[in-house]
Design a protein around this motif. Structure first.
Motif: not given
Ligand code: SF4
Ligand code: SF4
Lengths: 718, 77
Positions: B44, A466-469, B25, A458-462, A444-445, A489-490
């Protein structure tokens, strides 16, 4: 049949049309305005509208509200409020010439284009390749994606999963076609950047030269902004460069495509880390007004077992990066790779190429749970990677500071838990040691947050921002984020899509324009004439097979495994496309032929629900009488009936479904129609047929013949 | 959550409800009820917390969704 959803443009157009047809708008001037509205709405729904249409629509609707006609005023008001609440959709019809709902017939987008995270107009570039216009194909792709060659090699190709040809036999090899065209255009030196807009004077800083950052830089530079990319590594490409091994994606491919971005005036600052060499404040001082944070997921999760700190335990991301930057030393003779995803497979295949004698991949679950790409797993096995499933590492064994093995437990899969997952459960007493002199972990990365804390986001728990996509807005004035740092990772193409959306968001921010609230609809770049071919040929064309380097060579070199399609192969593959940008698969043609004409000649299973009935273009010729009812009822013009010389043809998106010789009137010599059609008409009008007494006559000659036979006199011609 | 095991590339899924995940969202609400195919389970490992890429049928597009809003309808291969 394809389900039609609602679209405000279509709905209001229908309302205006029916108000006019039913004459519910009485006052003459109000009627004139309603007629004007209908023309404007039709232009929008048919993809003919220009930049003035929305303003005109608003002005005419407003003037309609001022007329002394209650119904007209209501309609005008409805249009004004629709423009207020759903103006984005009207605008999108004009700008993209695609109606995302598929309701506007001429603007129904192809599923492959909609599926592409970077919104490439797939059917158009595939059609261009089919015509041998490779340079145009690549330039068309580059209007939406600056990395046609990279994507042609490593894209996860969501487009192919929804390709309609897949319902006939197998999907069009969209990815391979892209690689072919890019390679061809580049090798011929005919690979161009789209024209750049005049300089705006705005300065944008992109953090991270990976696919998301580079794509944003490309589109922002095209919009005339001055873009600087800062990058921690000494080269551009990010995860494409250091995360994907050379045998899948050669470095030259990335370098060549990055060079075109540089050519647009984008400046690179390598070996520069945000939060270390530069900060947000220092960059603001330099004059940057907007920032796009696009760092990749370069950090690895740890195994969390004793012995993990031994020097021969490597994390796969780091290992792949070192090899990508030139390291060629093998970490050991017998190497164990822990993990079941693409990174684990990439690491294992890299180890084989470095000359490791034994490479074994351990995965906690079974083969069927393995998330790695099936094709790549197959290639890894061909290259000699051994796969061991249901095995859990519990301790890295070391002697004198060196790895000597991995203590593991065998596992079985549990019953599904509350989340539906079958977890690996260790089997008691199954302890065993797998001998190894190095271990590579790929479990995992994550994003390295170091250096980004001072951005105050703002950061998520991962550990993702946190940003509007849709807009990439990260909640602070002028700061945008996208790609791995937001999604985790995408894929490369998702990062490219994120970069493209961010560029739009940043551009709007710089120009003070309102931000969109819905995901952007991809732009239809062309409407090309389909390539004509016989139905039997269209059916016979089977999906191409990518030639691969032999496994022997693959074991010892980093040479590219996929050798690329040949020209003939590529063009044939392109001809398999069903041109879903033209045929919206509404199924009207099938219904008309079957239910109204009672002929049932069209076997087009793919226009129905998946798997409903098979498709066979060849079968049309068995029954089709060339009456043209299907073509007359086709809302998009995909089905065409045409007389050419002595023949009548029925053509669907280039596929010739039926062709028959036209019979001539034996009286005057005019074309009458194909014999099957005439038989059909005769059956329905038997009285007239008798009067012909076996002669094939047009209506006029038949009438004359009837008159002559009844009167016994000869009727003059003319 | 449906009993579905790890999602694999090619699995057919339905967005059957809104997710409780922070990364859901508001625009995604329009996709509830739509079906699609998993095009990238996660890069992964099979991590139930990872967002998975789903390409929606018809003209829905490709999006990353949290897994608790997905219901598997069938396997890919
Ligand atoms: S057949 Fe052609 S247009 Fe239709 S989905 Fe496949 S590639 Fe796209
Ligand atoms: S060819 Fe048939 S399925 Fe295609 S758009 Fe025309 S009527 Fe609809």
């Amino acid at each position: 049949m394809a389900q039609e959803s609602t679209c405000p443009v279509r709905e209001i157009r229908q309302e205006v049309a029916s108000a006019l047809a039913q004459e519910s708008i009485k006052e003459p001037r109000a009627r004139m305005r309603a007629e004007k509205l209908l023309v404007l709405l039709e232009d929008i729904a048919q993809g003919r509208a220009g930049s003035e249409h929305l303003a005109d629509l608003k002005a005419v609707a407003r003037s309609l509200t001022e007329r002394q006609d209650a119904h007209g005023a209501d309609l005008g008001q409805r249009i004004l409020s629709l423009l207020e609440s759903q103006g984005e959709i009207f605008q999108s019809h004009i700008l993209t010439r695609n109606c995302a709902s598929g309701a506007c017939d001429m603007l129904a987008p192809a599923p492959c284009q909609m599926a592409c995270p970077s919104g490439i107009d797939v059917p158009s570039y595939v059609a261009l390749i089919g015509q041998g216009r490779y340079q145009e194909a690549v330039n068309l792709i580059r209007q939406d994606n600056p990395f046609p060659w990279v994507c042609g090699l490593v894209c996860t190709h969501p487009c192919e999963f929804v390709c309609v040809r897949g319902q006939v036999d197998s999907p069009v090899a969209i990815k391979e076609l892209k690689a072919f065209a890019a390679e061809k255009a580049l090798s011929e030196g005919r690979y161009l950047n789209p024209p750049k807009e005049p300089a705006t004077g705005h300065m944008v800083c992109v953090v991270g030269a990976g696919p998301a950052g580079l794509t944003a830089a490309y589109f922002l530079a095209l919009k005339g902004h001055k873009v600087t990319v800062i990058e921690a590594l000494p080269m551009a490409g990010g995860m494409m460069m250091v995360g994907i091994p050379r045998f899948r994606l050669p470095r030259e491919v990335i370098d060549r495509e990055v060079a075109f971005i540089e050519e647009l005036g984008v400046e690179f600052r390598f070996n520069t880390r945000l939060g270390v060499e530069v900060t947000l404040q220092s960059l603001r001082k330099e004059g940057f007004e907007a920032f796009f944070i696009a760092v990749g997921a370069h950090a690895s999760h740890r195994l969390a077992v004793p012995g993990e700190d031994l020097p021969q335990v490597l994390d796969a991301v780091r290992f792949l990066r070192d090899v990508a930057m030139g390291a060629r030393k093998r970490p050991g003779e017998r190497v164990l790779v822990v993990g079941g995803g693409n990174v684990a497979i990439d690491a294992a295949r890299t180890l084989v190429r470095l000359g490791c004698r034994e490479v074994t991949l351990l995965y906690r679950r079974s083969r069927s749970e393995m998330p790695a790409n099936v094709e790549e797993v197959r290639q890894a096995e061909e290259e000699g990677v051994r796969l061991v499933f249901l095995t859990i590492p519990v301790e890295v064994m070391g002697e004198k500071g060196r790895v000597v093995g991995l203590r593991c437990l065998r596992a079985r899969l549990s019953e599904p838990d509350a989340r539906g997952r079958r977890r690996p459960v260790p089997i008691e007493g199954s302890d065993h040691i797998m001998a190894a002199d190095a271990v590579v972990t790929a479990i995992g990365q994550r994003v390295l947050t170091e250096g980004l804390e001072h951005l105050d986001l703002r950061w998520s728990s991962w550990d993702t921002i946190v940003a509007d996509t849709i807009t990439a807005g990260a909640g602070r004035e002028g700061i945008f984020a996208g790609g791995d740092v937001v999604l985790g990772p995408a894929t490369v193409v998702e990062a490219i899509g994120a970069g493209k959306r961010a560029a739009e968001g940043i551009d709007r921010f710089l120009k003070g324009l309102p931000q969109p609230t819905m995901p952007a609809v991809p732009v239809r770049r062309a409407r090309l004439e389909p390539w004509e071919m016989a139905a039997s040929l269209k059916m016979d064309l089977k999906r191409c097979e990518m030639p691969l380097l032999g496994p022997e060579r693959r074991r010892i070199t980093f040479q590219q495994v996929e050798l690329g399609l040949g020209e003939e192969q590529a063009r044939r593959e392109a001809h398999r496309c069903l041109r879903c940008d033209i045929c919206k698969r509404c199924g009207r043609c099938v219904v008309v032929c079957r239910d109204r004409m009672e002929i049932d000649a069209l076997k087009l299973g793919y226009v129905g629900q998946p798997g409903e009935s098979p498709t066979d273009f060849r079968m049309t010729s068995e029954r089709c009488i060339l009456c043209g009812a299907c073509a007359a009822n086709c809302p998009t013009g995909a089905m065409q009936m045409e007389d050419r010389g002595e023949e009548r043809l029925l053509i669907l998106g280039g596929t010739i479904l039926q062709r028959e010789r036209l019979e001539r009137c034996q009286g005057c010599g005019d074309y009458l129609g194909p014999s099957r059609y005439l038989d059909f008409v005769r059956k329905r009008t038997s009285g007239l047929a008798q009067a012909f007494a076996g002669r094939l006559l047009c209506e006029k000659c038949a009438r004359r013949a009837t008159a002559e036979s009844k009167s016994g006199m000869s009727v003059p011609q003319g | 959550m449906e009993q579905q095991g790890a999602l694999r590339q090619g699995d057919r899924v339905e967005i059957y409800r809104a997710s409780g995940d922070q990364r859901w969202e508001s625009y995604m609400a329009r996709y509830i009820g739509m079906k699609g195919v998993v095009t990238d389970p996660d890069v992964v490992i099979n991590d139930p917390d990872a967002l998975v890429e789903v390409t929606l049928e018809g003209t829905g597009g490709t999006h990353r969704f949290p897994q608790d809003c997905l219901r598997r309808l069938g396997t890919g291969s």
